[in-house]
Design a protein around this motif. Structure first.
Motif, short mmCIF file in Angstrom:
data_model
loop_
_atom_site.label_atom_id
_atom_site.label_comp_id
_atom_site.label_asym_id
_atom_site.label_seq_id
_atom_site.Cartn_x
_atom_site.Cartn_y
_atom_site.Cartn_z
N GLN A 143 66.97 49.16 76.66
CA GLN A 143 67.14 49.85 75.38
C GLN A 143 66.90 48.90 74.22
O GLN A 143 66.19 49.23 73.26
N GLN A 144 67.50 47.71 74.28
CA GLN A 144 67.28 46.73 73.21
C GLN A 144 65.82 46.30 73.17
O GLN A 144 65.22 46.19 72.10
N LEU A 145 65.25 46.03 74.35
CA LEU A 145 63.87 45.57 74.43
C LEU A 145 62.93 46.54 73.71
O LEU A 145 62.11 46.13 72.87
N VAL A 146 63.05 47.82 74.00
CA VAL A 146 62.16 48.83 73.43
C VAL A 146 62.46 49.09 71.96
O VAL A 146 61.56 49.12 71.12
N ALA A 147 63.74 49.26 71.64
CA ALA A 147 64.11 49.62 70.26
C ALA A 147 63.77 48.50 69.28
O ALA A 147 63.21 48.76 68.20
N GLU A 148 64.08 47.26 69.64
CA GLU A 148 63.83 46.14 68.72
C GLU A 148 62.36 45.76 68.66
O GLU A 148 61.88 45.31 67.62
N SER A 149 61.65 45.96 69.75
CA SER A 149 60.24 45.56 69.79
C SER A 149 59.33 46.57 69.11
O SER A 149 58.32 46.21 68.51
N LEU A 150 59.68 47.86 69.21
CA LEU A 150 58.77 48.93 68.76
C LEU A 150 59.27 49.69 67.53
O LEU A 150 58.51 50.46 66.95
N GLY A 151 60.52 49.48 67.15
CA GLY A 151 61.07 50.25 66.03
C GLY A 151 60.82 49.61 64.69
O GLY A 151 61.71 48.97 64.12
N LYS A 152 59.62 49.75 64.17
CA LYS A 152 59.27 49.15 62.88
C LYS A 152 58.07 49.88 62.28
O LYS A 152 57.34 50.57 62.97
N LYS A 153 57.91 49.74 60.97
CA LYS A 153 56.80 50.37 60.24
C LYS A 153 56.77 51.89 60.46
O LYS A 153 55.71 52.49 60.65
N ASN A 154 57.96 52.49 60.48
CA ASN A 154 58.10 53.94 60.69
C ASN A 154 57.52 54.41 62.02
O ASN A 154 57.11 55.57 62.17
N LYS A 155 57.51 53.52 63.00
CA LYS A 155 57.04 53.85 64.35
C LYS A 155 58.16 53.52 65.34
O LYS A 155 59.20 53.01 64.98
N GLY A 156 57.91 53.83 66.61
CA GLY A 156 58.83 53.41 67.63
C GLY A 156 59.20 54.48 68.63
O GLY A 156 58.78 55.63 68.54
N LEU A 157 59.99 54.06 69.62
CA LEU A 157 60.55 54.95 70.63
C LEU A 157 62.06 54.78 70.63
O LEU A 157 62.56 53.67 70.41
N LEU A 158 62.78 55.86 70.87
CA LEU A 158 64.24 55.80 70.95
C LEU A 158 64.65 55.89 72.42
O LEU A 158 64.59 56.96 73.03
N PRO A 159 65.07 54.77 73.03
CA PRO A 159 65.52 54.80 74.42
C PRO A 159 66.95 55.36 74.49
O PRO A 159 67.85 54.87 73.82
N ILE A 160 67.14 56.39 75.30
CA ILE A 160 68.44 57.05 75.45
C ILE A 160 68.86 56.93 76.92
O ILE A 160 68.11 57.34 77.81
N ILE A 161 70.03 56.36 77.17
CA ILE A 161 70.49 56.16 78.54
C ILE A 161 71.40 57.33 78.94
O ILE A 161 72.38 57.62 78.27
N SER A 162 71.05 57.98 80.03
CA SER A 162 71.83 59.13 80.51
C SER A 162 72.25 58.83 81.95
O SER A 162 71.42 58.78 82.86
N ASN A 163 73.54 58.57 82.14
CA ASN A 163 74.04 58.17 83.46
C ASN A 163 74.42 59.40 84.28
O ASN A 163 75.20 60.24 83.86
N MET A 164 73.83 59.45 85.46
CA MET A 164 74.00 60.59 86.36
C MET A 164 74.90 60.21 87.54
O MET A 164 75.04 59.04 87.85
N PRO A 165 75.49 61.22 88.18
CA PRO A 165 75.30 62.66 87.94
C PRO A 165 76.20 63.26 86.86
O PRO A 165 76.15 64.46 86.61
#
Length: 383
Positions: A237-259
């Motif tokens: 989550q940190q890897l993706v959010a901090e690396s790609l969340g800039k210049k009004n772009k990015g992905l929001l990683p959401i962790i959903s623990n199952m079941p």
């Protein structure tokens, strides 16, 4: 199959991109220290002599924030069955910290050496009786100067590797060695670049993700069926959010623990808005608890002779089947071996994936300029 330890099913929407392939080749050929840390070529900034010094130490406390601890937590929890030593993690500010007086060797980790939360926690938890190892850049900083004052061991943090990318550098590998694991077993890039299935899967995966971004699907939801992998996805989550969340772009990683999330957020995933794409993650546990047949009522006969892993696997397959019927985009990881090699392969896959996505949407995946704004404002308020 991605590797012998990982079964991988890519997104059904397969978008081949020659541009992604070219970028991957360029990244692998570059003298990038992040990429180098994934390979056997990387030289640890600690010695066997240091490891021997702490060979008999049984209890460790890791003090740090974000990428300074998340990779180590991932290793410890994912491979706990192989580790006899105890590690605890202080990775946030707590109003009422648990002042356990047990004797610990502290690992204090901060690239800059000036991370305010790490400074505060070091102040609270470091006692005179403790031994301390500091991992920080080789330059004057609060923590570097504190380490010298305490006459502690100092391991130099690689200047060219940011915290979220540092898991296979000394930041994650020194703790791994102290756990009794071998850092060389984690660094799998040399083998993976020869694996056509791995390379092709990575390229197709990134190409499909770029397609989702183009279609304004920005939520990357991780459907995690393995409790011991929760920290892996906190790291991701940190890897993706901090690396790609800039210049009004990015992905929001959401962790959903199952079941358990089948009984909350799954309703939204199946029937709500459609700007999500999914990663389904499962680990095959060979020694999971079995159902007590004597206490199962006839109405639930299908649970007899089953163990927890079989039940969780059925839930995971059911999710995939329903997602397929509803044309919900997902990829799937099924882990066959819980060992250093497999975890190293996952680290490599996710790091290369993130760098490739960043470069493909014209972002620098290595910086995090906006984070400094909060740090500066916090310091103003405390002065």
């Amino acid at each position: 199959m991605l590797t012998p330890g990982i079964n991988f099913t890519n997104f059904k929407i397969k978008k081949q991109s020659s541009l992604v392939k070219k970028k991957l080749i360029s990244i692998l050929k570059s003298k990038n220290e992040v990429v180098n840390s994934l390979s056997q070529n990387y030289k640890n900034n600690f010695t066997k002599k240091l490891l021997h010094k702490y060979k008999k130490t049984l209890n460790y406390r890791v003090i740090g924030m974000g990428g300074s601890t998340l990779g180590t937590q991932t290793i410890y929890n994912f491979l706990k069955h192989k580790i006899t030593k105890k590690f605890i993690f202080t990775d946030n500010l707590q109003a009422n910290p648990n002042k356990n007086e047990k004797k610990y060797t502290n690992l204090i980790v901060s690239k800059s050496g000036n991370t305010i939360e790490t400074i505060v926690n070091a102040n609270i938890y470091i006692k005179n009786k403790n031994k301390n190892i500091f991992i920080t850049e080789n330059k004057s900083s609060y923590l570097y100067n504190l380490a010298e004052k305490l006459k502690s061991d100092i391991i130099h943090h690689n200047n060219f590797i940011g915290g979220r990318y540092s898991v296979l550098s000394e930041v994650g590998m020194l703790p791994a060695e102290l756990m009794g694991l071998k850092s060389s077993n984690f660094r799998q890039l040399n083998n993976l670049i020869k694996n056509k299935k791995f390379i092709n899967s990575l390229i197709l995966n990134v190409s499909s993700t770029l397609y989702f971004i183009k279609k304004k699907k920005f939520n990357s939801v991780i459907i995690n069926y393995d409790e011991r992998s929760e920290n892996l996805f906190n790291w991701y989550q940190q890897l993706v959010a901090e690396s790609l969340g800039k210049k009004n772009k990015g992905l929001l990683p959401i962790i959903s623990n199952m079941p358990k999330d089948n009984h909350s957020t799954m309703q939204l995933y199946l029937d709500g808005f459609k700007n999500n794409f999914f990663t389904i993650f499962y680990v095959n546990e060979k020694n999971s608890k079995k159902i007590n047949n004597n206490t199962i009522l006839p109405s639930q006969y299908y649970l007899k002779n089953k163990n927890l892993s079989q039940i969780i696997f059925a839930q995971k397959k059911a999710t995939e089947n329903v997602f397929n019927k509803k044309n919900i985009p997902f990829r799937s990881f099924e882990i066959k071996k819980r060992d250093e090699k497999t975890l190293g392969e996952l680290f490599c896959f996710f790091i290369l994936e993130t760098i490739l996505i960043g470069q493909s949407i014209n972002l620098n995946p290595y910086d995090q300029p906006a984070v400094e704004l909060i740090k500066i404002e916090t310091k103003k308020l405390l002065i």
